[in-house]
Scaffold this active site. Structure first.
Site, mmCIF file in Angstrom:
data_model
loop_
_atom_site.group_PDB
_atom_site.id
_atom_site.type_symbol
_atom_site.label_atom_id
_atom_site.label_comp_id
_atom_site.label_asym_id
_atom_site.label_seq_id
_atom_site.Cartn_x
_atom_site.Cartn_y
_atom_site.Cartn_z
ATOM 1 C CB THR A 182 101.808 -20.608 77.772
ATOM 2 O OG1 THR A 182 102.246 -19.880 78.937
ATOM 3 C CG2 THR A 182 102.819 -20.414 76.642
ATOM 4 C CG ASP A 206 94.100 -4.909 85.079
ATOM 5 O OD1 ASP A 206 95.229 -4.612 85.522
ATOM 6 O OD2 ASP A 206 93.924 -5.534 84.020
ATOM 7 C CG ASP A 228 93.001 -8.531 85.752
ATOM 8 O OD1 ASP A 228 93.393 -7.988 86.808
ATOM 9 O OD2 ASP A 228 93.690 -9.334 85.110
ATOM 10 N NE ARG A 277 95.811 -15.684 82.967
ATOM 11 C CZ ARG A 277 94.479 -15.669 82.929
ATOM 12 N NH1 ARG A 277 93.812 -16.765 83.213
ATOM 13 N NH2 ARG A 277 93.823 -14.567 82.652
#
Length: 209
Positions: A108, A203, A200, A104
């Site tokens: 944006t 992560d 996340d 990602r």
């Protein structure tokens, strides 16, 4: 929501709560994700078609139920999807595996493809797409588009957590693909993370942050 199944099994919800805690270790998070993915896989495959074959037990012959058709395909959206993949393969070790590399763009929030590898006869198989988070849904929408371009037409999407915004966007883009998740959380924040969420997933799984 139409086309969305929330898997509310007590064991799923209990393990999800532990995963949400910010002080859960990397090792603990990884272990729990593998465990919970096996439970989620059990639910997403609940309606698989069965046929019968004649077998011989130690006592007699019988017509026993077996899975019908070709083996499943688990399509993992890299990298975090592999955390779900491992537990699902524990349950269905004969499944084929597809990998879809997407990341990602943090500015944006759009999905950018960098890798794709899938079985050649994917059009003949049920494809279960896996990614722990359905947040903006950009990556998931793109992954399913890539699979459809290769011929897949019987698909399901499985995730650990979803945001209402992500579910709405995904169902709008792919109304023919049912969604299975352990929780639909409150909302997305300004950075595109699910709230309350669990951070996340990649992560936390790999200890990279």
């Amino acid at each position: 929501m139409d086309g969305v199944t929330v898997i509310d099994h007590p064991l799923v919800q209990h393990k999800l709560t532990i995963m949400r805690k910010k002080d859960t270790s990397t090792a603990g998070f990884r272990r729990l994700l593998r465990e919970i993915s096996t439970l989620l896989c059990y639910e997403v495959t609940r309606e698989l078609a069965l046929t019968h074959e004649n077998i011989e037990t130690p006592l007699t012959e019988m017509d026993a139920p077996v899975l019908a058709g070709k083996k499943l395909v688990f399509a993992s959206i890299l990298r975090a999807g592999n955390g779900l993949l491992e537990g699902m393969l524990d349950l269905v070790p004969s499944a084929r595996v597809a990998h879809i590399g997407l990341y990602r763009d943090h500015d944006t929030l759009q999905a950018i493809e960098y890798y794709f590898k899938a079985p050649e006869d994917i059009s003949d198989r049920l494809v279960i797409v896996v990614d722990p988070m359905l947040a903006t849904a950009n990556s998931s929408i793109s992954a399913v588009e890539k699979l459809k371009e290769r011929g897949a037409h019987n698909l399901r999407f499985l995730c650990l957590l979803a945001a209402p915004e992500g579910v709405e966007a995904f169902r709008k883009a792919h109304p023919d693909v049912p969604v299975y998740t352990a929780s639909i959380d409150s909302h997305l924040n300004e950075k595109g993370y699910i709230v309350p969420g669990l951070g996340d997933a990649g992560d936390r799984m790999y200890g990279t942050k």
